[in-house]
Motif scaffolding. Structure first.
Motif, PDB file in Angstrom:
ATOM      1  N   SER A 137       0.841  -1.191   0.000  1.00  0.00           N
ATOM      2  CA  SER A 137       0.000   0.000   0.000  1.00  0.00           C
ATOM      3  C   SER A 137       0.882   1.249   0.000  1.00  0.00           C
ATOM      4  O   SER A 137       2.101   1.171  -0.159  1.00  0.00           O
ATOM      5  CB  SER A 137      -0.927  -0.001   1.222  1.00  0.00           C
ATOM      6  OG  SER A 137      -0.171   0.097   2.414  1.00  0.00           O
ATOM      7  N   LEU A 138       0.260   2.404   0.194  1.00  0.00           N
ATOM      8  CA  LEU A 138       0.977   3.679   0.122  1.00  0.00           C
ATOM      9  C   LEU A 138       2.184   3.712   1.053  1.00  0.00           C
ATOM     10  O   LEU A 138       3.243   4.243   0.682  1.00  0.00           O
ATOM     11  CB  LEU A 138       0.010   4.817   0.471  1.00  0.00           C
ATOM     12  CG  LEU A 138       0.594   6.227   0.493  1.00  0.00           C
ATOM     13  CD1 LEU A 138       1.073   6.648  -0.886  1.00  0.00           C
ATOM     14  CD2 LEU A 138      -0.441   7.213   1.025  1.00  0.00           C
ATOM     15  N   ALA A 139       2.057   3.167   2.251  1.00  0.00           N
ATOM     16  CA  ALA A 139       3.162   3.208   3.217  1.00  0.00           C
ATOM     17  C   ALA A 139       4.418   2.557   2.652  1.00  0.00           C
ATOM     18  O   ALA A 139       5.534   3.077   2.817  1.00  0.00           O
ATOM     19  CB  ALA A 139       2.745   2.515   4.512  1.00  0.00           C
ATOM     20  N   ILE A 140       4.272   1.422   1.976  1.00  0.00           N
ATOM     21  CA  ILE A 140       5.424   0.737   1.374  1.00  0.00           C
ATOM     22  C   ILE A 140       6.034   1.608   0.279  1.00  0.00           C
ATOM     23  O   ILE A 140       7.259   1.722   0.165  1.00  0.00           O
ATOM     24  CB  ILE A 140       5.000  -0.631   0.799  1.00  0.00           C
ATOM     25  CG1 ILE A 140       4.576  -1.581   1.927  1.00  0.00           C
ATOM     26  CG2 ILE A 140       6.130  -1.243  -0.022  1.00  0.00           C
ATOM     27  CD1 ILE A 140       5.687  -1.977   2.876  1.00  0.00           C
ATOM     28  N   GLY A 141       5.178   2.228  -0.529  1.00  0.00           N
ATOM     29  CA  GLY A 141       5.680   3.115  -1.568  1.00  0.00           C
ATOM     30  C   GLY A 141       6.476   4.269  -0.988  1.00  0.00           C
ATOM     31  O   GLY A 141       7.529   4.651  -1.524  1.00  0.00           O
ATOM     32  N   LEU A 142       6.011   4.830   0.120  1.00  0.00           N
ATOM     33  CA  LEU A 142       6.716   5.936   0.759  1.00  0.00           C
ATOM     34  C   LEU A 142       8.052   5.485   1.343  1.00  0.00           C
ATOM     35  O   LEU A 142       9.040   6.234   1.304  1.00  0.00           O
ATOM     36  CB  LEU A 142       5.842   6.545   1.854  1.00  0.00           C
ATOM     37  CG  LEU A 142       4.625   7.346   1.363  1.00  0.00           C
ATOM     38  CD1 LEU A 142       3.682   7.663   2.522  1.00  0.00           C
ATOM     39  CD2 LEU A 142       5.070   8.629   0.674  1.00  0.00           C
ATOM     40  N   VAL A 143       8.101   4.267   1.876  1.00  0.00           N
ATOM     41  CA  VAL A 143       9.374   3.734   2.386  1.00  0.00           C
ATOM     42  C   VAL A 143      10.366   3.592   1.243  1.00  0.00           C
ATOM     43  O   VAL A 143      11.547   3.969   1.368  1.00  0.00           O
ATOM     44  CB  VAL A 143       9.158   2.388   3.096  1.00  0.00           C
ATOM     45  CG1 VAL A 143      10.501   1.755   3.455  1.00  0.00           C
ATOM     46  CG2 VAL A 143       8.310   2.565   4.350  1.00  0.00           C
ATOM     47  N   ALA A 144       9.920   3.060   0.120  1.00  0.00           N
ATOM     48  CA  ALA A 144      10.800   2.891  -1.036  1.00  0.00           C
ATOM     49  C   ALA A 144      11.327   4.235  -1.524  1.00  0.00           C
ATOM     50  O   ALA A 144      12.523   4.392  -1.810  1.00  0.00           O
ATOM     51  CB  ALA A 144      10.057   2.166  -2.153  1.00  0.00           C
ATOM     52  N   MET A 145      10.453   5.215  -1.623  1.00  0.00           N
ATOM     53  CA  MET A 145      10.861   6.534  -2.098  1.00  0.00           C
ATOM     54  C   MET A 145      11.808   7.215  -1.113  1.00  0.00           C
ATOM     55  O   MET A 145      12.810   7.828  -1.510  1.00  0.00           O
ATOM     56  CB  MET A 145       9.629   7.400  -2.331  1.00  0.00           C
ATOM     57  CG  MET A 145       8.779   6.957  -3.497  1.00  0.00           C
ATOM     58  SD  MET A 145       9.582   7.227  -5.096  1.00  0.00           S
ATOM     59  CE  MET A 145       9.059   8.895  -5.455  1.00  0.00           C
TER      60      MET A 145
END
Length: 422
Positions: free
Chosen positions: A360-368
């Motif tokens: 979800s969004l949280a994983i995307g933010l961690v990656a970024m």
């Protein structure tokens, strides 16, 4: 046509009213609407229409005074024109959020869209915030306590200190509600600097993109690539319909709270596994694991403890969260050769293949954040700064609604029989 909805002719026939009366029910939030692809005419919720019709048959076509001013009941659904959740992700005022991010629309553009309904032709440049005389001394204390608390509480302290420093009527003293909200967002941005190894809070008074202000506060290089990556994070975090924190902001607004109190109320509710806390835990698990195998084992341990997987399986996106998919791609494009970025992407891929976990969004933010080299705990702050745009938008909309959000409770506790002689 979906059986859950009616066209205007069907709705007015069931209600036995003229279209003008139907529009009045819609404006008061008694009947929800839905748009039709390629047509201007709206559809109307069958459930709501039949509910109003039933009241009419009982001789009470108008709701009681309390019901008119509040939203009652366990099945609480609030009408909004700000955002919706579709199969391809959230839509802001009918526009796909991922498409907006992919088109490099600035966070400032998205704020205008959410607050006014208009996507600007030219991206606006915000004036630097006003700094009340009493605010800098308080801000100077923040680095000393930065490592003692979580990022959400630090942001709430910043917002409350700025509001208190601006006087008893901060919205007016800072210009107007919209101007005050713009200034609040700019005051929150330096909060990410409190996460640096040597915490600092430095308010930027430069007239520059908000994404550049975030990069400056985080202590990373301000390049076109880093600013674009941060902008993507803010745009895709801006709103997600009535999340818990957004609902809290609307409740506060319905009770007459100012914009600053609405945002602070939202920050207080920004603690779920799909929001702030979820970002922190998702980041911790991803960076603690030494390999994809160890990461999957850590997620399996969560499953055995019957805990939710931090950063995965958002219930509103049963198939795929396109925000996360796009951000994972963007992280690889930005810094895919970085070992830490590769480790995150490979671990997320392994979680999907072996556990069927959907990022979800949280994983995307961690990656970024990893690709950008930002301080630990940055994902949650990025989401909060981005989501502040949505909190304000919903607070403004709630004010226009003119009713108090106040669900009813259904008592399920014990009952005791009493008598006059007992």
């Amino acid at each position: 046509m979906d059986k859950k909805f009616l066209d205007m002719k069907q709705a007015t026939a069931i209600l036995g009213v003229k279209p003008q009366t139907l529009y009045a029910y819609v404006s008061r939030g008694l009947v929800r609407t839905a748009s039709q692809a390629g047509r201007k005419a709206s559809l109307y919720s069958r459930e709501d229409v039949e509910s109003v019709a039933m009241r009419s048959r009982k001789g009470t076509p108008e709701l009681a005074v309390g019901d008119r001013s509040m939203r009652w009941g366990a099945g609480l659904i609030l009408p909004t024109s700000i955002s919706s959740i579709e199969a391809n992700g959230p839509h802001y005022r009918g526009r796909n959020a991922v498409d907006l991010a992919r088109a490099s629309r600035t966070f400032e553009d998205i704020v205008e869209l959410l607050w006014t309904g208009v996507l600007p032709v030219e991206s606006p440049t915000w004036s630097p915030p006003t700094v009340p005389e009493a605010f800098p001394p308080f801000a100077a204390v923040l680095p000393a306590i930065a490592k003692l608390s979580n990022s959400r509480r630090l942001l709430a302290l910043i917002a409350e200190a700025y509001t208190a420093s601006a006087g008893k009527n901060p919205e007016l003293s800072l210009g107007a509600p919209v101007l005050a909200a713009r200034q609040l967002i700019q005051v929150l941005i330096p909060g990410i600097g409190l996460l640096r190894p040597k915490p600092r809070y430095e308010l930027s008074l430069n007239a520059e993109m908000l994404a550049a202000k975030v990069a400056r506060a985080a202590g990373i290089s301000i390049t076109s690539e880093s600013v674009e990556a941060i902008n993507i994070c803010l745009v895709l975090s801006a709103d997600n319909e009535l999340s818990t924190s957004t609902f809290a902001a609307r409740v506060a607004a319905s009770a007459g709270a100012d914009i600053f109190s609405c945002v602070n109320t939202a920050l207080g509710a920004f603690e779920g596994l799909l929001t702030g806390l979820g970002c922190d835990q998702a980041e911790l698990l991803l960076h603690r694991a030494s390999s994809p195998k160890e990461y999957v084992a850590a997620l399996n341990a969560c499953i055995k403890r019957k805990e939710a997987l931090p950063g995965y399986n958002h219930p509103l996106y049963p198939d795929v969260d396109h925000r996360a998919e796009f951000m994972l791609e963007a992280a690889v494009a930005l810094n895919g050769k970085n070992p830490a970025v590769r480790a995150v992407v490979e671990s997320v891929r392994a979680a999907g293949e072996e556990l069927g976990a959907r990022p979800s969004l949280a994983i995307g933010l961690v990656a970024m954040s990893t690709a950008l080299g930002m301080p630990a705990h940055s994902p949650g702050v990025l989401m909060a700064i981005g989501r502040s745009a949505g909190w304000v938008a919903h607070a403004f909309e709630q004010r226009l609604g003119g009713y108090m959000v106040r669900p009813r409770a259904r008592y399920v506790g014990p009952s005791f029989l009493t008598s006059e002689h007992s």
